[in-house]
Write a protein that holds these residues in place. Structure first.
Motif, PDB file in Angstrom:
ATOM      1  N   LYS A   1       0.825  -1.204   0.000  1.00 26.09           N
ATOM      2  CA  LYS A   1       0.000   0.000   0.000  1.00 26.09           C
ATOM      3  C   LYS A   1       0.863   1.259   0.000  1.00 26.09           C
ATOM      4  O   LYS A   1       0.519   2.243  -0.640  1.00 26.09           O
ATOM      5  CB  LYS A   1      -0.936  -0.001   1.208  1.00 26.09           C
TER       6      LYS A   1
ATOM      7  N   ARG B   1       1.557   6.538  -6.922  1.00 21.90           N
ATOM      8  CA  ARG B   1       0.399   7.305  -7.365  1.00 21.90           C
ATOM      9  C   ARG B   1       0.617   8.800  -7.148  1.00 21.90           C
ATOM     10  O   ARG B   1       0.342   9.617  -8.027  1.00 21.90           O
ATOM     11  CB  ARG B   1      -0.844   6.826  -6.595  1.00 21.90           C
TER      12      ARG B   1
ATOM     13  N   ASN C   1      -6.674   9.932  -4.134  1.00 22.89           N
ATOM     14  CA  ASN C   1      -7.039   8.550  -4.438  1.00 22.89           C
ATOM     15  C   ASN C   1      -8.543   8.425  -4.739  1.00 22.89           C
ATOM     16  O   ASN C   1      -9.216   7.514  -4.274  1.00 22.89           O
ATOM     17  CB  ASN C   1      -6.633   7.600  -3.305  1.00 22.89           C
TER      18      ASN C   1
ATOM     19  N   THR D   1      -9.468   6.991  -9.256  1.00 22.36           N
ATOM     20  CA  THR D   1      -8.093   6.783  -9.714  1.00 22.36           C
ATOM     21  C   THR D   1      -8.011   6.073 -11.051  1.00 22.36           C
ATOM     22  O   THR D   1      -7.249   6.486 -11.930  1.00 22.36           O
ATOM     23  CB  THR D   1      -7.300   6.018  -8.634  1.00 22.36           C
ATOM     24  N   ALA D   2      -8.767   4.999 -11.230  1.00 23.03           N
ATOM     25  CA  ALA D   2      -8.679   4.220 -12.470  1.00 23.03           C
ATOM     26  C   ALA D   2      -9.082   5.053 -13.680  1.00 23.03           C
ATOM     27  O   ALA D   2      -8.382   5.070 -14.698  1.00 23.03           O
ATOM     28  CB  ALA D   2      -9.547   2.967 -12.365  1.00 23.03           C
TER      29      ALA D   2
ATOM     30  N   SER E   1      -4.117   2.321 -13.328  1.00 25.03           N
ATOM     31  CA  SER E   1      -5.527   2.121 -13.641  1.00 25.03           C
ATOM     32  C   SER E   1      -5.895   0.652 -13.549  1.00 25.03           C
ATOM     33  O   SER E   1      -6.908   0.292 -12.937  1.00 25.03           O
ATOM     34  CB  SER E   1      -5.835   2.651 -15.046  1.00 25.03           C
TER      35      SER E   1
ATOM     36  N   HIS F   1      -4.476  -1.709 -11.840  1.00 25.85           N
ATOM     37  CA  HIS F   1      -4.456  -2.154 -10.442  1.00 25.85           C
ATOM     38  C   HIS F   1      -5.745  -1.745  -9.731  1.00 25.85           C
ATOM     39  O   HIS F   1      -6.348  -2.545  -9.013  1.00 25.85           O
ATOM     40  CB  HIS F   1      -3.254  -1.587  -9.695  1.00 25.85           C
ATOM     41  N   HIS F   2      -6.165  -0.504  -9.942  1.00 28.71           N
ATOM     42  CA  HIS F   2      -7.372  -0.040  -9.257  1.00 28.71           C
ATOM     43  C   HIS F   2      -8.629  -0.713  -9.783  1.00 28.71           C
ATOM     44  O   HIS F   2      -9.527  -1.033  -9.010  1.00 28.71           O
ATOM     45  CB  HIS F   2      -7.473   1.483  -9.311  1.00 28.71           C
ATOM     46  N   TRP F   3      -8.703  -0.972 -11.097  1.00 30.45           N
ATOM     47  CA  TRP F   3      -9.867  -1.687 -11.632  1.00 30.45           C
ATOM     48  C   TRP F   3      -9.919  -3.089 -11.059  1.00 30.45           C
ATOM     49  O   TRP F   3     -10.984  -3.584 -10.711  1.00 30.45           O
ATOM     50  CB  TRP F   3      -9.834  -1.763 -13.156  1.00 30.45           C
TER      51      TRP F   3
ATOM     52  N   SER G   1      -8.845  -4.092  -8.242  1.00 31.33           N
ATOM     53  CA  SER G   1      -9.100  -4.109  -6.802  1.00 31.33           C
ATOM     54  C   SER G   1     -10.550  -3.790  -6.454  1.00 31.33           C
ATOM     55  O   SER G   1     -10.945  -3.904  -5.305  1.00 31.33           O
ATOM     56  CB  SER G   1      -8.162  -3.129  -6.083  1.00 31.33           C
TER      57      SER G   1
ATOM     58  N   LYS H   1     -15.378   0.742  -2.326  1.00 32.29           N
ATOM     59  CA  LYS H   1     -14.174   0.796  -3.157  1.00 32.29           C
ATOM     60  C   LYS H   1     -14.444   1.384  -4.538  1.00 32.29           C
ATOM     61  O   LYS H   1     -13.523   1.715  -5.250  1.00 32.29           O
ATOM     62  CB  LYS H   1     -13.565  -0.596  -3.312  1.00 32.29           C
TER      63      LYS H   1
ATOM     64  N   LYS I   1     -12.686   4.638  -5.976  1.00 30.81           N
ATOM     65  CA  LYS I   1     -11.268   4.699  -6.311  1.00 30.81           C
ATOM     66  C   LYS I   1     -11.167   5.276  -7.664  1.00 30.81           C
ATOM     67  O   LYS I   1     -10.397   5.640  -8.295  1.00 30.81           O
ATOM     68  CB  LYS I   1     -10.605   3.338  -6.239  1.00 30.81           C
TER      69      LYS I   1
END
Length: 134
Positions: free
Chosen positions: A3, A10, A64, A67-68, A117, A119-121, A123, A131, A134
């Motif tokens: 994290k 980021r 944050n 983000t994606a 992007s 990673h955030h999608w 997650s 969530k 994000k």
């Protein structure tokens, strides 16, 4: 640790857009000249839009939020800037080498934004609607 690394990466990507976004307004005439040199249309409007977008997008990345989507939009901006302002194929000598270096560097930034992007999608969870922001 994961994290922390993601947050630092980021935020560093965000700063890459925040500072130039601000500088577009601080050094307005210089940026106008650069865009005009590359025969871009609607220079003042595009410059202002790019500056505002970079600042807002950077703030969203730092916070944050979204983000994606923001990372994908910034990736698109990087591609547009790369093709229009770092056209090393039209230049020679030191100027051509400098623009090629900027072009390749921007491809690295583009790749980092895609990774962020992605990673955030990945997650996001249907079972955890908190969530989604994000």
């Amino acid at each position: 640790m994961n994290k922390v690394l993601l947050a630092v990466g980021r935020i560093m990507l965000a700063l890459y857009f925040l500072i130039p976004g601000i500088m577009k307004f601080v050094s307005w005439d210089m940026h106008i000249g650069l865009m005009e040199k590359h025969n871009m249309p609607f220079v003042p409007v595009l410059l202002a839009a790019a500056g505002v977008f970079q600042i807002v997008a950077a703030i969203l990345l730092i916070a944050n939020r979204y983000t994606a989507i923001v990372a994908l939009m910034l990736a698109g901006l990087v591609l547009v800037i790369n093709v229009n302002l770092h056209d090393f194929w039209n230049l020679t000598g030191l100027e051509g080498a400098h623009e090629m270096q900027n072009f390749i560097k921007n491809l690295g930034i583009f790749a980092g934004l895609l990774v962020l992007s992605g990673h955030h999608w990945s997650s996001l969870s249907v079972t955890n609607p908190d969530k989604v922001k994000k």
